[in-house]
Design an enzyme around this catalytic site. Structure first.
Site, short mmCIF file in Angstrom:
data_model
loop_
_atom_site.label_atom_id
_atom_site.label_comp_id
_atom_site.label_asym_id
_atom_site.label_seq_id
_atom_site.Cartn_x
_atom_site.Cartn_y
_atom_site.Cartn_z
N LEU A 41 3.73 5.49 5.80
CA LEU A 41 2.90 4.60 6.62
C LEU A 41 2.01 3.78 5.70
O LEU A 41 1.59 4.25 4.64
CB LEU A 41 2.03 5.43 7.57
CG LEU A 41 2.77 6.28 8.60
CD1 LEU A 41 1.81 7.29 9.24
CD2 LEU A 41 3.40 5.40 9.66
N GLY A 91 0.81 -1.22 0.00
CA GLY A 91 0.00 0.00 0.00
C GLY A 91 0.83 1.26 0.00
O GLY A 91 1.86 1.36 -0.68
N CYS A 92 0.41 2.25 0.78
CA CYS A 92 1.07 3.56 0.80
C CYS A 92 2.50 3.49 1.30
O CYS A 92 3.30 4.39 1.02
CB CYS A 92 0.26 4.52 1.66
SG CYS A 92 -1.34 4.98 0.94
N ALA A 93 2.86 2.46 2.03
CA ALA A 93 4.24 2.32 2.52
C ALA A 93 5.16 1.73 1.47
O ALA A 93 6.38 1.69 1.67
CB ALA A 93 4.26 1.45 3.78
N GLY A 94 4.61 1.28 0.35
CA GLY A 94 5.37 0.50 -0.61
C GLY A 94 6.58 1.19 -1.21
O GLY A 94 7.61 0.55 -1.46
#
Length: 362
Positions: free
Chosen positions: A347, A143-146
């Site tokens: 995050l 997700g956004c942490a990728g």
């Protein structure tokens, strides 16, 4: 150690302004005036002016099967990833000359908004003159942490192979996960925040001959740290349904900045014997206005050290994993003084936090 030599972006051609998104949503969902009055501030307060999408606005007015969405994902993810890669390897702002695809020793591909087997890195390899022995690192579900997690994993690989080079590619087509039948608040928040796009970063080992292509100061990855908080699986992710990927987006995310992220960052700075006042800039994934404001509050800083996170949010929205490289791309246009330090942060689902310490140099 590993150097980020260049970043390139793949920007979809369909641009949608936030007011247009608001109008589109009011036409799609049968909300009454009271419900609209409660929901519309989500769009007005997001600090997003526009975002780019791989499909036209009219696409959202009709229902689509999971297969239809995923077929579009595979097509456009390849197209815009190739654009990001090409721009990365020929970026004249950061490189004195183009890097040939034959120079790439490993390719990491990060995404969470569609599926493919063979993974899309194999498709990209077939479209460009990579060597046949290039190694592959597909990363899915971060997700956004990728973007930050991908940088950390490539850093690990480059640290073990300091003469090598790697290409990190992040592509997220969030719009294609839209579910017309889902009127949940998570889905509405998703439509207010997320956009589409791709980004690519060239990572160069400290003993690689391609270090000489460096044109100006660039960030060197010095240390990384990963943290996952147990019993937070429901904070963010996908609900996989017959219609596709339904967004899970908890309102508790900004509050986790004040606990999980604060504790992780404090420990990370302490472990590396760094005081927060010595940090030149924060290359933070712009998960949303409230997330960035919570980070500023934790650090007791003005928004100047986060300025490109806000700028990217305004111009592109949240493009999940790809966005943190958008922010890094903006910082790398500047000439940051040698030995200045930056923190790259994101995050994501898990619920997880990824931190990287960058030092600018030659």
């Amino acid at each position: 150690m590993a150097f980020v030599g260049s970043v390139g972006l793949g920007i979809p051609k369909h641009e949608l302004y936030q007011d247009e998104v608001k109008q589109l949503i009011t036409n799609i969902f049968p909300y009454n005036e009271k419900q609209l009055a409660r929901l519309m501030p989500v769009y007005d307060n997001a600090l997003i002016e526009k975002r780019q999408l791989v499909v036209e606005a009219s696409w959202f007015k009709e229902s689509h099967t999971f297969k239809e969405k995923n077929d579009l994902y595979q097509k456009y993810a390849i197209d815009y990833s190739l654009e990001a890669m090409d721009r990365c390897l020929s970026n004249q702002t950061n490189l004195s000359d183009s890097i040939p695809y034959e120079a790439i020793d490993t390719i990491a591909f990060v995404s969470s908004t569609g599926i493919a087997t063979p993974s899309l890195d194999a498709h990209l390899i077939n479209e460009r003159p990579f060597r046949n022995d290039v190694s592959r690192m597909p990363l899915w579900g971060l997700g956004c942490a990728g973007g930050a997690s991908g940088l950390s994993r490539v850093f690990d690989w480059i640290t073990a192979h300091p003469t090598k080079t790697a290409l990190l590619v992040c592509c997220e087509l969030c719009s294609l996960t839209f579910q017309r039948e889902d009127s949940s608040k998570s889905n509405i928040v998703g439509t207010a925040l997320f956009g589409d796009g791709a980004s690519a970063a060239l990572i160069i080992g400290e003993d690689s001959p391609y270090r000489r292509y460096q044109k100006k100061t660039m960030p060197k990855i010095v240390k990384t740290s990963s943290h996952i908080e147990k019993d937070t699986l429901s904070v963010m992710g996908w609900d996989v349904t017959n219609d596709g990927l339904g967004v899970i987006f908890s309102k508790s995310i900004p509050s986790l900045v004040n606990t999980l992220w604060k504790d992780h960052l404090t420990q990370f700075l302490s472990d590396n014997q760094i005081v927060k006042d010595s940090i030149h800039s924060y290359i933070a994934h712009p998960g949303g206005k409230k997330v960035l404001e919570a980070m500023e509050n934790v650090l007791q800083l003005t928004d100047d050290k986060f300025r490109y996170s806000y700028q990217v949010l305004k111009d592109h929205g949240n493009v999940s994993s790809a966005t943190v490289l958008y922010v890094l791309h903006e910082w790398m246009k500047e000439t940051v003084p040698v030995q200045e330090l930056s923190i790259l942060s994101a995050l994501g689902p898990g619920f997880s936090s990824e931190l990287l310490l960058l030092e600018w140099g030659k």
